[in-house]
Structure formats: C-alpha cells, structure tokens
Design a protein around this motif. Structure first.
Motif, PDB file in Angstrom:
ATOM      1  N   ASN A  46      58.730  20.002  28.066  1.00  9.39           N
ATOM      2  CA  ASN A  46      59.948  19.020  27.942  1.00  9.39           C
ATOM      3  C   ASN A  46      59.550  18.061  26.826  1.00  9.39           C
ATOM      4  N   LYS A  47      57.875  18.400  26.265  1.00  7.99           N
ATOM      5  CA  LYS A  47      57.673  18.064  24.994  1.00  7.99           C
ATOM      6  C   LYS A  47      57.179  19.324  24.223  1.00  7.99           C
ATOM      7  N   THR A  48      57.280  18.639  22.187  1.00  9.99           N
ATOM      8  CA  THR A  48      56.510  19.492  21.909  1.00  9.99           C
ATOM      9  C   THR A  48      54.772  19.822  22.295  1.00  9.99           C
ATOM     10  N   SER A  49      54.197  20.716  21.777  1.00 14.05           N
ATOM     11  CA  SER A  49      52.895  20.958  22.345  1.00 14.05           C
ATOM     12  C   SER A  49      52.901  22.581  22.012  1.00 14.05           C
ATOM     13  N   HIS A  50      51.149  21.905  21.882  1.00 15.23           N
ATOM     14  CA  HIS A  50      50.541  23.796  21.674  1.00 15.23           C
ATOM     15  C   HIS A  50      50.376  24.040  23.107  1.00 15.23           C
ATOM     16  N   THR A  51      50.594  24.845  23.203  1.00 12.28           N
ATOM     17  CA  THR A  51      50.644  25.944  23.965  1.00 12.28           C
ATOM     18  C   THR A  51      49.593  27.608  24.486  1.00 12.28           C
ATOM     19  N   THR A  52      48.898  27.616  25.421  1.00 14.48           N
ATOM     20  CA  THR A  52      48.744  29.256  25.284  1.00 14.48           C
ATOM     21  C   THR A  52      49.388  29.528  26.530  1.00 14.48           C
ATOM     22  N   LEU A  53      49.422  30.655  27.367  1.00 15.52           N
ATOM     23  CA  LEU A  53      49.206  31.512  28.394  1.00 15.52           C
ATOM     24  C   LEU A  53      48.624  32.965  27.884  1.00 15.52           C
ATOM     25  N   SER A  54      48.037  32.580  29.526  1.00 12.03           N
ATOM     26  CA  SER A  54      46.670  34.119  29.657  1.00 12.03           C
ATOM     27  C   SER A  54      46.919  34.137  30.575  1.00 12.03           C
ATOM     28  N   VAL A  55      46.532  35.525  30.982  1.00  9.73           N
ATOM     29  CA  VAL A  55      46.026  36.867  32.057  1.00  9.73           C
ATOM     30  C   VAL A  55      44.665  36.332  32.581  1.00  9.73           C
ATOM     31  N   ILE A  56      43.883  36.705  33.499  1.00  7.20           N
ATOM     32  CA  ILE A  56      42.925  36.826  33.705  1.00  7.20           C
ATOM     33  C   ILE A  56      42.860  37.239  34.833  1.00  7.20           C
ATOM     34  N   SER A  57      41.385  38.218  35.286  1.00  4.29           N
ATOM     35  CA  SER A  57      41.301  38.422  36.310  1.00  4.29           C
ATOM     36  C   SER A  57      40.562  37.923  37.126  1.00  4.29           C
ATOM     37  N   LEU A  58      40.680  38.273  38.506  1.00  2.00           N
ATOM     38  CA  LEU A  58      39.405  37.309  38.946  1.00  2.00           C
ATOM     39  C   LEU A  58      37.983  37.381  38.403  1.00  2.00           C
ATOM     40  N   SER A  59      38.018  38.522  38.081  1.00  2.00           N
ATOM     41  CA  SER A  59      35.923  38.765  37.638  1.00  2.00           C
ATOM     42  C   SER A  59      35.805  37.627  36.621  1.00  2.00           C
ATOM     43  N   ILE A  72      44.314  40.783  42.742  1.00  2.00           N
ATOM     44  CA  ILE A  72      45.222  39.942  42.752  1.00  2.00           C
ATOM     45  C   ILE A  72      45.185  39.295  40.881  1.00  2.00           C
ATOM     46  N   TYR A  73      45.359  38.189  40.258  1.00  2.00           N
ATOM     47  CA  TYR A  73      45.420  38.243  38.941  1.00  2.00           C
ATOM     48  C   TYR A  73      46.134  37.074  38.271  1.00  2.00           C
ATOM     49  N   LEU A  74      45.334  35.727  37.435  1.00  2.00           N
ATOM     50  CA  LEU A  74      46.115  35.158  37.580  1.00  2.00           C
ATOM     51  C   LEU A  74      46.264  34.163  36.311  1.00  2.00           C
ATOM     52  N   CYS A  75      47.176  34.301  36.041  1.00  3.44           N
ATOM     53  CA  CYS A  75      48.212  33.440  35.174  1.00  3.44           C
ATOM     54  C   CYS A  75      48.354  31.482  34.581  1.00  3.44           C
ATOM     55  N   ARG A  76      47.622  31.714  33.173  1.00  2.00           N
ATOM     56  CA  ARG A  76      47.118  30.052  33.100  1.00  2.00           C
ATOM     57  C   ARG A  76      48.000  29.390  32.253  1.00  2.00           C
ATOM     58  N   LEU A  77      48.545  28.533  32.388  1.00  2.00           N
ATOM     59  CA  LEU A  77      49.535  27.931  30.661  1.00  2.00           C
ATOM     60  C   LEU A  77      48.749  27.014  30.880  1.00  2.00           C
ATOM     61  N   ILE A  78      48.198  26.933  29.197  1.00  2.52           N
ATOM     62  CA  ILE A  78      48.300  24.745  29.165  1.00  2.52           C
ATOM     63  C   ILE A  78      49.515  24.929  28.328  1.00  2.52           C
ATOM     64  N   ALA A  79      49.639  23.531  28.093  1.00  3.65           N
ATOM     65  CA  ALA A  79      50.445  22.873  27.491  1.00  3.65           C
ATOM     66  C   ALA A  79      49.651  21.621  26.486  1.00  3.65           C
ATOM     67  N   THR A 105      48.606  27.278  36.329  1.00  8.12           N
ATOM     68  CA  THR A 105      47.303  28.403  36.786  1.00  8.12           C
ATOM     69  C   THR A 105      48.231  28.831  38.086  1.00  8.12           C
ATOM     70  N   ARG A 106      48.819  30.046  38.100  1.00  6.66           N
ATOM     71  CA  ARG A 106      49.897  30.792  39.085  1.00  6.66           C
ATOM     72  C   ARG A 106      48.750  32.054  39.285  1.00  6.66           C
ATOM     73  N   LYS A 107      48.825  32.497  40.309  1.00  6.57           N
ATOM     74  CA  LYS A 107      48.142  33.623  40.894  1.00  6.57           C
ATOM     75  C   LYS A 107      49.461  35.257  41.299  1.00  6.57           C
ATOM     76  N   PHE A 108      49.156  36.080  40.811  1.00  5.95           N
ATOM     77  CA  PHE A 108      50.368  36.872  41.221  1.00  5.95           C
ATOM     78  C   PHE A 108      49.385  38.454  41.840  1.00  5.95           C
ATOM     79  N   ILE A 109      50.546  39.148  41.576  1.00  2.00           N
ATOM     80  CA  ILE A 109      49.381  40.433  42.587  1.00  2.00           C
ATOM     81  C   ILE A 109      50.468  41.871  41.933  1.00  2.00           C
ATOM     82  N   ILE A 110      48.682  42.921  41.940  1.00  4.26           N
ATOM     83  CA  ILE A 110      49.934  43.941  41.566  1.00  4.26           C
ATOM     84  C   ILE A 110      49.246  45.111  42.221  1.00  4.26           C
ATOM     85  N   VAL A 111      50.432  46.242  42.611  1.00  9.03           N
ATOM     86  CA  VAL A 111      50.460  47.397  43.591  1.00  9.03           C
ATOM     87  C   VAL A 111      50.336  47.897  42.895  1.00  9.03           C
ATOM     88  N   LYS A 112      50.056  49.016  43.500  1.00 11.02           N
ATOM     89  CA  LYS A 112      50.352  51.081  42.672  1.00 11.02           C
ATOM     90  C   LYS A 112      50.813  51.551  43.676  1.00 11.02           C
TER      91      LYS A 112
END
Length: 411
Positions: A348-361, A391-398, A404-411
């Motif tokens: 809702n505002k202009t901001s420096h925005t970082t989006l990253s995906v991180i493993s549990l380790s 399980i992985y984490l998606c982190r948004l910094i605005a 932070t939200r987690k999501f799961i990858i299956v094979k």
C-alpha cells in the motif's frame, strides 16, 4: 510404565484476552510427513515410544534429547537433525540411565531440560522415579561436551513440596532458562488429589532452588510448560485437557509469573491420525536465521497404543509495532508445490521490497526481488523443479514490515 497425562480432567478454562502486538505464535501447521519419530520394534530400546522430547539449537544442528521407553524403564537419549523432521540417533552416545543403589531416580529418568552455557559447560535438569508410581523429583546432571553426563548429586535439586502442598506428590521440570543473572524454572507439580498445575522457581546456581511464594502460577489444571523469552516478554506453550484429551495452549507474560492466555488451543489432536488421543509436552525453538518457529510434541494414538513425536511449524512472524508498518499480504499457490509455484503480494506504500526463499537450514535458495516497488499487487513465479522435497520459507521485507510464509515441495 505408561504416563497417564492424557487422563487429566480440566474443569476450568482460561477466558482472558491478551494483546497480540509484536509477535505471537498461534498459527501452527503440522508437518504432512508426521510422525517424525516412531517406536521401534518389540524388544528394542524405543519400543514404547517417546514420552517427552526437548530440542535445542546447537550450532548448525537441532539436538533432540528424548525420553524413550522399552516398556520397562524410562531412559534419555539423543538424536540430531538439520531440518527438524529427519532425525538420526546418536548411537555412539550412551543413554542417560536410571541410577542404582536406591536413589530417587532408580526406576526411570525422563523429560531432560538442556541448557548449554558454552561449548564446555552443559546442564541437564531431568526427572527421576524411584518406584512404579508417577512420583518424580528433579535432578541435575552436568557435562563438558553435551554428550557424556554425570549426576551432580544422588539427591534431587527440586524435591516434592511439603505435605499438603499443591506439588507434594510429583514435580518435573518444563523449562529452565538463565535469565537476568539467575536460573528460572517453570515446572509441573501434582498433589495427592492428582491435579496438575504449573509452578515457578528460581536459583542463583541451578542447584539450590527457591519456589515462588505465589505458586502455582497457573491455578487451573495445566502441565508441561515450555517457556521462551522474547524482546517483549515471555511466551508459554502448555497442556490442558479437553474432553479427556490433551491439547496445547498458549499464553504471554511480562514477567514470567503473571500470564494471560487464550481460551482456544493452538494445537489439537486430529481424529484418526497418529495424535488422535493427545498432543502433549511441546518443545519450541525459534530459528533466527529463517524466522521460523518449530515445535516438537509427544503424540498419543489410540491405534497401536503408543507415543510418537510430531512436528509443527509457525511462520506467522509479522511485525505490527512500527509506526511505519506497510500493509501487505503474502500468499503462495499451490501448496504443496511440485515443479512451480506462484507468490503473490501487495503493497500500500512505495518501499524497498525484498523477496527471498530460504530452506529450513538457513540457505537462501532464491532472491527474485530486491528493489523499490510502488503500491500494487505483484506475482512472482518460481521454478522449484530442481529443489529437494521439504519445507521452505518465503520472506517478504517491505520497509520495516516482515512477512514470512512457509510452503511445502513434494516430489
């Protein structure tokens, strides 16, 4: 011996409101691959399952000190993990065994609470039994490496309370912290009416303990406190019984003594699953690298009549204290993902925005966005076909806001 925690009857329920400013961990999701530890074959050291587990961060690993039963005696062992859901037993490390010679812990030892002072100084407060009844007291063991332990004394450091007191039948530790220059213990006690409650004690050295005069600090029936200190106070996860089954509840405190809780559990048994009869004895770790809260708990199943270990996570680490907070949302679809997933967020505002995906380790898998963005809705598609399942984490910094939200990858 079978623990009878699941039979506690609760007649009083908290109905307090509490302020959810800052961080609060109440949105737990169970790992779809549960249970993460199961009983062994008949006759094995772990054939009776795991009645209590305590997990600590030890450098780059998660150390799980577990209570294990061969359906005769309770012992303490160690397993390790990097991701929180795949554990390997430390077979070369002797289990911490009951003592011999008629001490307070000759029948069984259980529920270790581990405190790493530094690499060469470790404390373990454990509970000991001297007969077939569940009438434990708290002992202390010390270690120079976190692997090999020696009893500090043949006597308990926190014995039963005096006759007629609320904890005169059993005591066992739930959490020990070194905080503000003293040792603080939150523990479970029970009286001769077989009512569990939670108490508090302090010590200058971890050996000589003084019970809080206002005990019990939770006056309604409750057990198994797991306490964590944060920048804004204390968090506690603990057990109450509802309809004869154990649930995990959550409370907050400014001083660790006066608590405000919720009237609804944060983790519940699921019918027809490995934890259908109860979720008990939570152990919680906050991973500062990933921003993820991780919980391990003892699960009781009516099918097979055994204890296993469940795993859950909470990534609802959302800051709402800053006056510069940016209203944003973050969603991921589909969950679980297999080859591709789409991350959607808005600003809702202009901001420096970082989006990253991180493993549990703590490994950054991808950083698809690191730039100034104007208000609006954005979508980022990820190719995760080459990533391992888990399980992985998606982190948004605005600006000053972190989601932070987690999501799961299956094979």
């Amino acid at each position: 011996m079978r623990f009878q925690m699941k039979t506690i009857l609760i007649t009083i329920t908290l109905s307090l409101l509490f302020n959810l400013s800052g961080y609060s961990q109440i949105s737990w999701e169970k790992y779809p691959g549960n249970p993460v530890m199961v009983p062994g074959d008949p006759g094995s050291f772990n054939s009776g399952g795991y009645a209590f587990v305590t997990v600590i961060m030890n450098n780059d690993t998660l150390d799980m000190w577990y209570t294990v039963s061969d359906q005769q005696e309770q012992r303490i062992g160690l397993a390790r993990s990097v991701n929180g859901y795949e554990f390997e037993f430390c077979d070369s490390v002797p289990l911490f065994e009951p003592s011999v010679g008629g001490g307070f812990d000759t029948y069984g030892v259980f529920n270790p609470q581990i405190l790493k002072i530094n690499d060469t100084s470790w404390y373990m407060w454990y509970s000991g039994l001297n007969n077939t009844n569940f009438n434990s007291q708290v002992g202390l063991a010390v270690s120079s490496d976190g692997l090999n332990w020696e009893r500090y004394s043949t006597d308990p450091v926190l014995p039963w309370g005096p006759a007629g007191s609320w904890d005169n039948l059993l005591v066992y530790a739930g959490t020990v912290l070194f905080d503000e220059g003293i040792y603080k213990m939150w523990y479970t006690g029970m009286n001769t009416s077989y009512t569990y409650r939670i108490g508090y004690a302090t010590s200058p050295d971890g050996i000589v303990w003084t019970r809080y005069q206002g005990n019990p600090i939770l006056t309604f029936p409750a057990a198994n406190p797991k306490v964590m200190k944060t920048l804004t106070g204390y968090q506690m996860w603990y057990n109450e019984s509802v309809g004869g089954k154990m649930y995990i509840f959550y409370a907050l405190s400014d001083d660790g003594i006066i608590w405000q809780g919720m009237d609804a559990p944060v983790l519940s048994p699921d019918p027809g699953t490995f934890d259908d009869e109860g979720v008990t004895a939570p152990s919680v770790v906050f991973n500062e690298t990933t921003g993820l809260y991780q919980m391990w708990y003892t699960a009781w199943s009516a099918v097979g009549n055994y204890y296993s270990v469940g795993y859950a996570t909470d990534s609802s680490l959302v800051s709402i204290d800053s006056p510069e907070t940016i209203n944003t949302s973050l969603s991921i679809y589909p969950i679980p993902a297999k080859n591709r997933t789409v991350i959607t967020f808005n600003l809702n505002k202009t901001s420096h925005t970082t989006l990253s995906v991180i493993s549990l380790s703590g490994i950054e898998m991808l950083c698809p966005l690191d730039e100034i963005r104007t208000p609006g809705t954005y979508k980022v598609e990820l190719d995760c076909s080459e990533w391992p399942a888990g399980i992985y984490l998606c982190r948004l910094i605005a600006g000053n806001t972190i989601v932070t939200r987690k999501f799961i990858i299956v094979k």
